[in-house]
Design a protein around this motif. Structure first.
Motif, PDB file in Angstrom:
ATOM      1  N   ALA A 202       0.812  -1.223   0.000  1.00  0.00           N
ATOM      2  CA  ALA A 202       0.000   0.000   0.000  1.00  0.00           C
ATOM      3  C   ALA A 202       0.848   1.277   0.000  1.00  0.00           C
ATOM      4  O   ALA A 202       0.334   2.370  -0.216  1.00  0.00           O
ATOM      5  CB  ALA A 202      -0.926  -0.017   1.214  1.00  0.00           C
ATOM      6  N   TRP A 203       2.155   1.131   0.232  1.00  0.00           N
ATOM      7  CA  TRP A 203       3.061   2.289   0.287  1.00  0.00           C
ATOM      8  C   TRP A 203       3.804   2.494  -1.037  1.00  0.00           C
ATOM      9  O   TRP A 203       4.703   3.329  -1.119  1.00  0.00           O
ATOM     10  CB  TRP A 203       4.066   2.095   1.439  1.00  0.00           C
ATOM     11  N   ALA A 302      -5.407  -0.461  -6.405  1.00  0.00           N
ATOM     12  CA  ALA A 302      -5.244   0.430  -7.571  1.00  0.00           C
ATOM     13  C   ALA A 302      -6.646   0.832  -8.034  1.00  0.00           C
ATOM     14  O   ALA A 302      -7.613   0.118  -7.788  1.00  0.00           O
ATOM     15  CB  ALA A 302      -4.516  -0.312  -8.680  1.00  0.00           C
ATOM     16  N   PRO A 303      -6.780   1.993  -8.704  1.00  0.00           N
ATOM     17  CA  PRO A 303      -8.111   2.514  -9.040  1.00  0.00           C
ATOM     18  C   PRO A 303      -9.004   1.565  -9.837  1.00  0.00           C
ATOM     19  O   PRO A 303     -10.213   1.697  -9.797  1.00  0.00           O
ATOM     20  CB  PRO A 303      -7.790   3.778  -9.842  1.00  0.00           C
ATOM     21  N   ASP A 304      -8.461   0.600 -10.547  1.00  0.00           N
ATOM     22  CA  ASP A 304      -9.335  -0.370 -11.223  1.00  0.00           C
ATOM     23  C   ASP A 304      -9.381  -1.709 -10.479  1.00  0.00           C
ATOM     24  O   ASP A 304      -9.873  -2.703 -11.019  1.00  0.00           O
ATOM     25  CB  ASP A 304      -8.906  -0.579 -12.679  1.00  0.00           C
ATOM     26  N   SER A 305      -8.891  -1.724  -9.257  1.00  0.00           N
ATOM     27  CA  SER A 305      -8.902  -2.912  -8.374  1.00  0.00           C
ATOM     28  C   SER A 305      -8.111  -4.097  -8.916  1.00  0.00           C
ATOM     29  O   SER A 305      -8.254  -5.218  -8.423  1.00  0.00           O
ATOM     30  CB  SER A 305     -10.336  -3.370  -8.067  1.00  0.00           C
ATOM     31  N   ALA A 321       5.348  -4.574  -8.742  1.00  0.00           N
ATOM     32  CA  ALA A 321       4.416  -5.686  -8.461  1.00  0.00           C
ATOM     33  C   ALA A 321       3.620  -5.290  -7.220  1.00  0.00           C
ATOM     34  O   ALA A 321       4.079  -5.451  -6.086  1.00  0.00           O
ATOM     35  CB  ALA A 321       5.172  -6.994  -8.233  1.00  0.00           C
ATOM     36  N   THR A 322       2.456  -4.732  -7.456  1.00  0.00           N
ATOM     37  CA  THR A 322       1.647  -4.260  -6.328  1.00  0.00           C
ATOM     38  C   THR A 322       0.161  -4.247  -6.718  1.00  0.00           C
ATOM     39  O   THR A 322      -0.221  -4.815  -7.738  1.00  0.00           O
ATOM     40  CB  THR A 322       2.140  -2.861  -5.858  1.00  0.00           C
ATOM     41  N   GLY A 323      -0.673  -3.635  -5.870  1.00  0.00           N
ATOM     42  CA  GLY A 323      -2.099  -3.504  -6.183  1.00  0.00           C
ATOM     43  C   GLY A 323      -2.854  -4.829  -6.098  1.00  0.00           C
ATOM     44  O   GLY A 323      -3.902  -4.978  -6.718  1.00  0.00           O
ATOM     45  N   HIS A 324      -2.372  -5.758  -5.302  1.00  0.00           N
ATOM     46  CA  HIS A 324      -3.026  -7.080  -5.244  1.00  0.00           C
ATOM     47  C   HIS A 324      -4.317  -7.070  -4.434  1.00  0.00           C
ATOM     48  O   HIS A 324      -5.008  -8.083  -4.365  1.00  0.00           O
ATOM     49  CB  HIS A 324      -2.053  -8.127  -4.693  1.00  0.00           C
TER      50      HIS A 324
END
Ligand SMILES: Cc1cc2nc3c(=O)[nH]c(=O)nc-3n(C[C@H](O)[C@H](O)[C@H](O)COP(=O)(O)OP(=O)(O)OC[C@H]3O[C@@H](n4cnc5c(N)ncnc54)[C@H](O)[C@@H]3O)c2cc1C
Length: 366
Positions: A202-203, A302-305, A321-324
């Motif tokens: 999240a950071w 992330a804005p589109d999940s 590699a994030t937004g999971h």
């Protein structure tokens, strides 16, 4: 090749492990301890069936789910850590119409063993369910595990494979020179590398903003409860308004809220009351169980999940590699594989178009 991984959650540790197996020299920078944040806060459900099974996201989730039996075996062999992998299945209480609709949609995937339960069949399978529940879907292929142990197993396997785990070490800056990432800066020290993988959960946006990069990752708080589950009331995972996953170690994990509360690290009266109300409605005898612990964590959203996976455009050697969001534990094995393929110069073997970071890159107006 020297790879610097920022963030020692499940995504950073799993990818570091795969990179080391592929022959890379890897350092993980984690400002706390491995898995200290979302990766320990999770429930550990490995439940890939969503509204549809033919989106790229569903295919990614299924691909990762299929890797799990081997991942668990390999990590247990290499570390001796029992990750409490449970393969009994999940019961989804539903209305009669919804049951038929979802069962048809999900049954396309035979390997999941989707079954419709009606009337007394529901309670024959799980006697503790409320007598009000007359319809449910049973998904035998829904699994779960102890994610705290999983992330430690990945970290330990990574260290045994030669990964340097730099814990208690905050990365304050990424160094980009001449269109290429050169190093990370940690408390005044510059550490050079050939590639950097940003896996800071999240950071993740914090280190990208100074580069002028438009990666928008926000926290979505999740609150959780563990009930002392001895003797056990439930055999299966039950998933309705709340979910309840029985762990072999004697806890019943009840979750989870999804809240836009910034980085406010708090378990609230409303959050816990809502979860308990929903859980007791589904399984009335839970009202007797002692509360063992409560906690919260921050899902990277992330804005589109959707997850954000791949090279960051315009900066050579920088990977993200994030937004999971709600599925980072499920998606860890496939993420580790895809990122390793990319970083070592190969092509990902699964469809990744929907997850590429370039969907967030601002383009000049025409
Ligand atoms: C309540 C809850 C329930 C969930 N349940 C499930 C579930 O059942 N199934 C599932 O698949 N997923 C679940 N998830 C989602 C899953 O936990 C996340 O998607 C996943 O853990 C994200 O992993 P990560 O490694 O990207 O992030 P994190 O685990 O948050 O790791 C990021 C790490 O980066 C470190 N870091 C950040 N900035 C820096 C810096 N500058 N320098 C050094 N280190 C840094 C942090 O300390 C942290 O340890 C749940 C999440 C929550 C909160």
């Amino acid at each position: 090749m020297k790879v610097l991984v920022v963030g020692g959650g499940i995504i950073g540790c799993a990818t570091a492990y795969e990179l080391a197996k592929a022959g890379c020299q890897v350092t993980v920078f984690e400002r706390s301890t491995p898995g200290a944040e979302a990766s320990s806060a999770a429930a550990g459900l490995l439940a890939p069936l969503g509204e549809s099974t033919d989106t790229n996201f569903a295919q990614l989730a299924l691909a990762s789910w299929r890797l799990y039996p081997d991942v668990v075996r390999e990590l247990e062999d290499r570390t001796g850590i029992d990750v409490e992998y449970v393969t009994r299945g999940t019961i989804y209480p539903m209305s009669a119409t919804q049951t038929r609709h979802d069962a048809e949609a999900w049954a396309v995937n035979k390997e999941f063993g989707v079954e419709v339960l009606e009337g007394s069949d529901v309670h024959a399978l799980e006697p503790a369910l409320s007598p009000k529940i007359r319809h449910a879907i049973f998904v035998r292929g829904d699994h779960w595990l102890n994610n705290q142990r999983l992330v430690l197993a990945y970290a330990q396997a990574a260290a045994a494979a030669g990964v340097e785990l730099s814990t208690g070490c905050n990365v304050s800056r990424l160094v980009v020179e001449g269109g290429r990432v050169r190093a990370v800066v940690t408390e005044g020290e510059r550490v050079e590398g050939d590639a950097v993988l940003l896996a800071a959960g999240a950071w993740s946006s914090e280190l990208m903003a100074p580069l002028g990069a438009s990666l928008r990752i926000e926290p979505r708080r999740g609150q959780m409860i563990a009930l002392a589950h001895v003797p056990p009331v439930l055999t299966y995972c039950v998933h309705g308004e709340a979910y309840m996953a029985p762990r072999p170690s004697g806890e019943l994990v009840v979750g989870a809220t999804v809240e836009r509360a910034g980085f406010q690290r708090a378990v609230t009266a409303e959050g816990i009351a809502g979860l308990l109300r929903a859980a007791i409605e589904l399984v009335p005898s839970l009202r007797e169980l002692p509360i063992a612990r409560t906690w919260c964590g921050f899902r990277p959203w992330a804005p589109d999940s959707l997850p954000v996976l791949g090279p960051w455009p315009g900066v050579e050697g920088l990977f993200v590699a994030t937004g999971h969001f709600r599925n980072g534990i499920l998606l860890a094995p496939i993420t580790a594989r895809i990122m390793t393929e990319w970083i070592t110069g190969g092509q990902p073997t699964v469809a990744v178009k929907d997850f590429l970071p370039d969907r967030f890159v601002r383009r000049p107006a025409r």
